[in-house]
Design a protein around this motif. Structure first.
Motif, PDB file in Angstrom:
ATOM      1  N   ILE A   1       0.830  -1.209   0.000  1.00 43.99           N
ATOM      2  CA  ILE A   1       0.000   0.000   0.000  1.00 43.99           C
ATOM      3  C   ILE A   1       0.863   1.257   0.000  1.00 43.99           C
ATOM      4  N   LEU A   2       1.977   1.223   0.727  1.00 41.56           N
ATOM      5  CA  LEU A   2       2.844   2.413   0.808  1.00 41.56           C
ATOM      6  C   LEU A   2       3.840   2.494  -0.344  1.00 41.56           C
ATOM      7  N   GLY A   3       3.905   1.467  -1.184  1.00 41.13           N
ATOM      8  CA  GLY A   3       4.833   1.489  -2.312  1.00 41.13           C
ATOM      9  C   GLY A   3       6.282   1.375  -1.897  1.00 41.13           C
ATOM     10  N   ALA A   4       6.562   0.637  -0.822  1.00 44.64           N
ATOM     11  CA  ALA A   4       7.936   0.477  -0.342  1.00 44.64           C
ATOM     12  C   ALA A   4       8.619  -0.677  -1.067  1.00 44.64           C
ATOM     13  N   ASP A   5       9.933  -0.640  -1.094  1.00 44.57           N
ATOM     14  CA  ASP A   5      10.746  -1.703  -1.696  1.00 44.57           C
ATOM     15  C   ASP A   5      10.806  -2.875  -0.717  1.00 44.57           C
ATOM     16  N   TRP A   6      10.341  -4.054  -1.142  1.00 44.55           N
ATOM     17  CA  TRP A   6      10.297  -5.189  -0.221  1.00 44.55           C
ATOM     18  C   TRP A   6      11.697  -5.651   0.175  1.00 44.55           C
ATOM     19  N   ARG A   7      12.668  -5.479  -0.707  1.00 42.11           N
ATOM     20  CA  ARG A   7      14.032  -5.905  -0.384  1.00 42.11           C
ATOM     21  C   ARG A   7      14.606  -5.051   0.743  1.00 42.11           C
TER      22      ARG A   7
ATOM     23  N   THR B   1      12.820  -3.338   2.869  1.00 43.66           N
ATOM     24  CA  THR B   1      12.009  -3.627   4.045  1.00 43.66           C
ATOM     25  C   THR B   1      12.492  -4.883   4.745  1.00 43.66           C
ATOM     26  N   LEU B   2      12.799  -5.913   3.978  1.00 48.29           N
ATOM     27  CA  LEU B   2      13.283  -7.167   4.558  1.00 48.29           C
ATOM     28  C   LEU B   2      14.669  -6.994   5.166  1.00 48.29           C
ATOM     29  N   ALA B   3      15.530  -6.236   4.502  1.00 50.86           N
ATOM     30  CA  ALA B   3      16.894  -6.037   5.003  1.00 50.86           C
ATOM     31  C   ALA B   3      16.898  -5.351   6.361  1.00 50.86           C
TER      32      ALA B   3
ATOM     33  N   GLY C   1      12.298   6.084   3.679  1.00 55.72           N
ATOM     34  CA  GLY C   1      11.181   6.528   4.500  1.00 55.72           C
ATOM     35  C   GLY C   1       9.969   5.636   4.359  1.00 55.72           C
ATOM     36  N   ARG C   2       9.680   5.213   3.126  1.00 56.83           N
ATOM     37  CA  ARG C   2       8.524   4.331   2.915  1.00 56.83           C
ATOM     38  C   ARG C   2       8.751   2.964   3.557  1.00 56.83           C
ATOM     39  N   ALA C   3       9.970   2.441   3.447  1.00 55.91           N
ATOM     40  CA  ALA C   3      10.266   1.148   4.068  1.00 55.91           C
ATOM     41  C   ALA C   3      10.147   1.232   5.589  1.00 55.91           C
ATOM     42  N   LEU C   4      10.660   2.311   6.170  1.00 62.37           N
ATOM     43  CA  LEU C   4      10.580   2.474   7.613  1.00 62.37           C
ATOM     44  C   LEU C   4       9.140   2.684   8.070  1.00 62.37           C
ATOM     45  N   ALA C   5       8.337   3.387   7.270  1.00 60.62           N
ATOM     46  CA  ALA C   5       6.928   3.582   7.619  1.00 60.62           C
ATOM     47  C   ALA C   5       6.179   2.253   7.587  1.00 60.62           C
TER      48      ALA C   5
ATOM     49  N   ALA D   1      10.775  -1.552  18.729  1.00 61.80           N
ATOM     50  CA  ALA D   1      10.941  -1.479  17.275  1.00 61.80           C
ATOM     51  C   ALA D   1      10.729  -0.059  16.772  1.00 61.80           C
ATOM     52  N   ALA D   2       9.696   0.614  17.283  1.00 64.09           N
ATOM     53  CA  ALA D   2       9.410   1.988  16.844  1.00 64.09           C
ATOM     54  C   ALA D   2      10.561   2.919  17.198  1.00 64.09           C
ATOM     55  N   ILE D   3      11.106   2.774  18.392  1.00 62.32           N
ATOM     56  CA  ILE D   3      12.227   3.627  18.813  1.00 62.32           C
ATOM     57  C   ILE D   3      13.441   3.405  17.919  1.00 62.32           C
ATOM     58  N   LEU D   4      13.737   2.157  17.607  1.00 60.00           N
ATOM     59  CA  LEU D   4      14.884   1.854  16.756  1.00 60.00           C
ATOM     60  C   LEU D   4      14.672   2.362  15.332  1.00 60.00           C
ATOM     61  N   LEU D   5      13.442   2.285  14.847  1.00 60.64           N
ATOM     62  CA  LEU D   5      13.151   2.783  13.498  1.00 60.64           C
ATOM     63  C   LEU D   5      13.315   4.311  13.452  1.00 60.64           C
ATOM     64  N   VAL D   6      12.867   5.000  14.508  1.00 60.09           N
ATOM     65  CA  VAL D   6      13.055   6.457  14.575  1.00 60.09           C
ATOM     66  C   VAL D   6      14.539   6.794  14.598  1.00 60.09           C
TER      67      VAL D   6
END
Length: 443
Positions: free
Chosen positions: A162-168, A170-172, A379-383, A431-436
């Motif tokens: 839905i967000l159009g993020a790169d799955w690779r 995102t997985l990494a 940004g999209r992958a992190l979102a 997880a949210a803190i680390l992503l920020v």
């Protein structure tokens, strides 16, 4: 009105805990009374409450109830062959019995549903983890961590699509994060629950069996359990838009192999055949079939009632309305990732489904990622990962997964909320803190 409904929902959770623990009311009755009471308090009519509860009850049993029954059949067969006792004996001398369960949970977390994966792995867990409360929490928390962050779990498929993020990408990012959260779950489970094994009653060998039966049964349990989880993973792969399984009838056939009734029949039949266990009268009320049904009847009813409560909550629309209230307060910069996390967490907590929470939160964020400065690939992958982190917790009484873990750990509802629900929430917050922090470094 939506805030009032959320407050009534919190009171329903409290009522369940008080009724089941302080009032000593049977858990199924306590959950049903809490669900119906919430529906009335939320302003629903009698016909609306009854219809929603019945619909949710049936949907939950159809999706998970048959799998739980099939897993119970497998557990009784494993007990009767001596497979569970053999696995417990081999694991007794290990100092890190939780590690194999954590790895199993993390691998199985990409299956179509963590609750279904937990049910199918539960017979194996009883052997590897000694059927202790700690082993149930370790497996449940590992499944929760991976399901919210790993591709191709449905939660992540929905989020990054839905967000159009790169799955690779995102997985990494998601894989090391899921491993870290799994270790966090293992540490908290070790700190809060007992690892004392529960002895297993093993039926005496029947005519025609040999002392090799436990070893053969243990190997069969490994093969069948992993095979069934693989079928659930196949279902997840079938949801990928590029269709790695192919198209048409072949794809539909492969996905159908993960349907509940297929898992029930295939798991039971394959375990009987591979363990070569043919108990005289096994299909009767006094045999393994009757023992299994008796063992899980209460759990199946709880799963249905949890689905009924979840459906009533969904019908009120309070989850989406309360989540939308957060949008005007979106922070700026790297902290903007807290918005998708909060949206998913609110929806998951109020209506129970991680997948629905991910789809709803991603839909709300679709037009906001660019204005919030998250429109670049990172940004999209992190979102997308922030949505997954929010959707992983907190699992509580409106989620069949909660009751599966609680019954396996033999803990009352209040203790499961403290040891499982709050830990899934803690995993999501970490997880949210680390992503920020990652966004702040890479922006």
């Amino acid at each position: 009105m939506s805030l009032q409904q959320a407050a009534f929902f919190a009171l329903a959770v409290l009522a369940l805990v008080l009724l089941a623990q302080r009032g000593r009311v049977q858990p199924f009755l306590a959950l049903t009374l809490s669900a119906i009471g919430f529906g009335y308090a939320a302003g629903m009519s009698t016909s609306h409450v009854a219809k929603a509860f019945s619909l949710g009850f049936g949907q939950s049993l159809n999706a998970l109830g048959l799998i739980v029954v099939g897993a119970a059949f497998m557990a009784e067969i494993a007990n009767a062959t001596g497979a569970t006792a053999r696995l417990q004996a081999r694991a007794a001398g290990r100092t890190h019995r939780a590690l194999p369960l954590a790895v199993l949970g993390l691998v199985a977390s990409v299956a179509s549903a963590p609750a279904a994966a937990f049910a199918l792995l539960n017979p194996l867990r009883r052997g590897l983890g000694g059927d202790s409360p700690r082993s149930a929490l370790v497996l449940g928390l590992s499944l929760s961590a991976g399901h919210g962050l790993l591709v191709p779990a449905p939660v992540m498929l929905a989020s990054f699509t839905i967000l159009g993020a790169d799955w690779r990408l995102t997985l990494a990012i998601g894989l090391p994060l899921a491993i870290l959260l799994t270790l966090l779950g293992v540490a908290l489970a070790r700190a809060t629950t007992s690892d004392v094994p529960v002895p297993v009653d093993t039926a005496p060998l029947i005519d025609g069996e040999t002392m090799h039966a436990p070893r053969r049964g243990a190997l069969a349990l490994w093969v069948v359990s992993l095979g069934l989880v693989a079928l659930l993973v196949t279902q997840s792969l079938g949801d990928i838009a590029s269709e790695p399984l192919g198209g048409g009838s072949n794809r539909e056939f492969l996905i159908a192999l993960g349907r509940p009734v297929v898992l029930l029949l295939a798991g039971t039949g394959a375990l009987l055949l591979l363990s070569w266990h043919w108990e005289r009268g096994g299909l009767t009320e006094s045999g393994w079939a009757g023992r299994a049904i008796t063992r899980v009847a209460g759990l199946v009813l709880l799963i249905g009632a949890a689905g009924g409560l979840a459906k009533i909550a969904q019908e009120t629309g309070m989850a989406e309305m309360n989540a939308e209230r957060l949008i005007p307060y979106a922070p700026a910069g790297a902290l903007a990732l807290l918005l998708p996390f909060a949206l998913a967490a609110v929806v998951k907590t109020l209506q129970g489904s991680s997948l629905v929470a991910a789809i709803t939160a991603a839909g709300m964020m679709m037009e906001l990622v660019a204005p919030l400065g998250l429109g670049d690939p990172m940004g999209r992958a992190l979102a997308a990962l922030a949505i997954g982190a929010g959707a992983m917790g907190a699992s509580h009484i409106n989620d069949g997964f909660f009751w599966l873990v609680g019954q396996a750990a033999r803990l009352p509802a209040g203790s499961v909320i403290a040891r499982f629900s709050l830990v899934t929430l803690a995993q999501g917050l970490v997880a949210a803190i680390l992503l920020v922090a990652l966004r702040a470094i890479t922006a």
